[in-house]
Design a protein around this motif. Sequence first.
Motif, PDB file in Angstrom:
ATOM      1  N   ALA A   1      -5.856  -1.465  -1.683  1.00  0.00           N
ATOM      2  CA  ALA A   1      -6.255  -0.268  -2.426  1.00  0.00           C
ATOM      3  C   ALA A   1      -6.976   0.725  -1.519  1.00  0.00           C
ATOM      4  O   ALA A   1      -6.756   1.934  -1.609  1.00  0.00           O
ATOM      5  CB  ALA A   1      -7.134  -0.652  -3.615  1.00  0.00           C
TER       6      ALA A   1
ATOM      7  N   ILE B   1       1.189   7.165  -6.603  1.00  0.00           N
ATOM      8  CA  ILE B   1       0.110   8.141  -6.779  1.00  0.00           C
ATOM      9  C   ILE B   1       0.574   9.518  -6.298  1.00  0.00           C
ATOM     10  O   ILE B   1       0.319  10.539  -6.953  1.00  0.00           O
ATOM     11  CB  ILE B   1      -1.174   7.700  -6.048  1.00  0.00           C
TER      12      ILE B   1
ATOM     13  N   TRP C   1       0.844  -1.202   0.000  1.00  0.00           N
ATOM     14  CA  TRP C   1       0.000   0.000   0.000  1.00  0.00           C
ATOM     15  C   TRP C   1       0.873   1.243   0.000  1.00  0.00           C
ATOM     16  O   TRP C   1       0.544   2.225  -0.652  1.00  0.00           O
ATOM     17  CB  TRP C   1      -0.978   0.004   1.176  1.00  0.00           C
TER      18      TRP C   1
ATOM     19  N   ILE D   1     -10.668   2.570  -6.422  1.00  0.00           N
ATOM     20  CA  ILE D   1     -10.200   1.342  -5.777  1.00  0.00           C
ATOM     21  C   ILE D   1     -10.030   0.240  -6.825  1.00  0.00           C
ATOM     22  O   ILE D   1      -8.996  -0.425  -6.882  1.00  0.00           O
ATOM     23  CB  ILE D   1     -11.200   0.888  -4.679  1.00  0.00           C
TER      24      ILE D   1
ATOM     25  N   PRO E   1      -7.220   7.416  -9.538  1.00  0.00           N
ATOM     26  CA  PRO E   1      -7.761   6.081  -9.783  1.00  0.00           C
ATOM     27  C   PRO E   1      -8.638   5.582  -8.632  1.00  0.00           C
ATOM     28  O   PRO E   1      -8.313   5.785  -7.459  1.00  0.00           O
ATOM     29  CB  PRO E   1      -6.511   5.207  -9.925  1.00  0.00           C
TER      30      PRO E   1
ATOM     31  N   GLU F   1      -4.536  -1.874 -12.033  1.00  0.00           N
ATOM     32  CA  GLU F   1      -3.244  -1.358 -12.482  1.00  0.00           C
ATOM     33  C   GLU F   1      -2.073  -1.976 -11.726  1.00  0.00           C
ATOM     34  O   GLU F   1      -1.043  -2.296 -12.315  1.00  0.00           O
ATOM     35  CB  GLU F   1      -3.190   0.158 -12.325  1.00  0.00           C
ATOM     36  N   PHE F   2      -2.237  -2.147 -10.411  1.00  0.00           N
ATOM     37  CA  PHE F   2      -1.112  -2.592  -9.590  1.00  0.00           C
ATOM     38  C   PHE F   2      -1.203  -4.040  -9.144  1.00  0.00           C
ATOM     39  O   PHE F   2      -0.274  -4.553  -8.510  1.00  0.00           O
ATOM     40  CB  PHE F   2      -0.965  -1.682  -8.369  1.00  0.00           C
TER      41      PHE F   2
ATOM     42  N   VAL G   1       2.361   1.782  -3.557  1.00  0.00           N
ATOM     43  CA  VAL G   1       1.354   2.305  -4.495  1.00  0.00           C
ATOM     44  C   VAL G   1       1.025   3.757  -4.141  1.00  0.00           C
ATOM     45  O   VAL G   1       0.930   4.608  -5.037  1.00  0.00           O
ATOM     46  CB  VAL G   1       0.089   1.426  -4.493  1.00  0.00           C
TER      47      VAL G   1
ATOM     48  N   VAL H   1      -4.467   2.606   0.475  1.00  0.00           N
ATOM     49  CA  VAL H   1      -3.826   3.652  -0.333  1.00  0.00           C
ATOM     50  C   VAL H   1      -4.663   4.924  -0.261  1.00  0.00           C
ATOM     51  O   VAL H   1      -4.147   6.008   0.039  1.00  0.00           O
ATOM     52  CB  VAL H   1      -3.641   3.210  -1.796  1.00  0.00           C
ATOM     53  N   HIS H   2      -5.953   4.810  -0.513  1.00  0.00           N
ATOM     54  CA  HIS H   2      -6.839   5.979  -0.475  1.00  0.00           C
ATOM     55  C   HIS H   2      -6.877   6.593   0.919  1.00  0.00           C
ATOM     56  O   HIS H   2      -6.805   7.821   1.052  1.00  0.00           O
ATOM     57  CB  HIS H   2      -8.250   5.600  -0.933  1.00  0.00           C
TER      58      HIS H   2
ATOM     59  N   GLN I   1      -9.661   0.549 -10.076  1.00  0.00           N
ATOM     60  CA  GLN I   1      -8.581   0.891 -11.002  1.00  0.00           C
ATOM     61  C   GLN I   1      -7.206   0.625 -10.381  1.00  0.00           C
ATOM     62  O   GLN I   1      -6.305   0.143 -11.061  1.00  0.00           O
ATOM     63  CB  GLN I   1      -8.696   2.345 -11.444  1.00  0.00           C
ATOM     64  N   LEU I   2      -7.059   0.933  -9.086  1.00  0.00           N
ATOM     65  CA  LEU I   2      -5.794   0.622  -8.411  1.00  0.00           C
ATOM     66  C   LEU I   2      -5.551  -0.884  -8.383  1.00  0.00           C
ATOM     67  O   LEU I   2      -4.428  -1.341  -8.620  1.00  0.00           O
ATOM     68  CB  LEU I   2      -5.798   1.168  -6.974  1.00  0.00           C
TER      69      LEU I   2
END
Length: 80
Positions: free
Chosen positions: A50, A18, A11, A36, A34, A42-43, A14, A53-54, A38-39
């Motif tokens: 995800a 971003i 996390w 959740i 992006p 992509e990753f 990533v 990350v947000h 999309q993350l």
Amino acid sequence: MIEFAPDIPRWRQVADVIRQRIKDGTYPPRSRVPSIVQLMEEFGIATMTAHKVHRSLRAEGLIYTEPGMGSYVSKDAQVD
């Protein structure tokens, strides 16, 4: 996808990507970041990763989330 370092949480790696995209203008202020899903795509990360990350980027004040609309770069986001 990126090649993940084994000694750093995914996390965080990533979120760093971003954060760099916000810093270099790939995602300018008020642009959408992006989702959740999309993350995850992509990753190649799990849903909870995800979400983390947000949460991390929101806690830093770099992004904000509009329920039902998505997450966006804060208008005064500053990355050091």
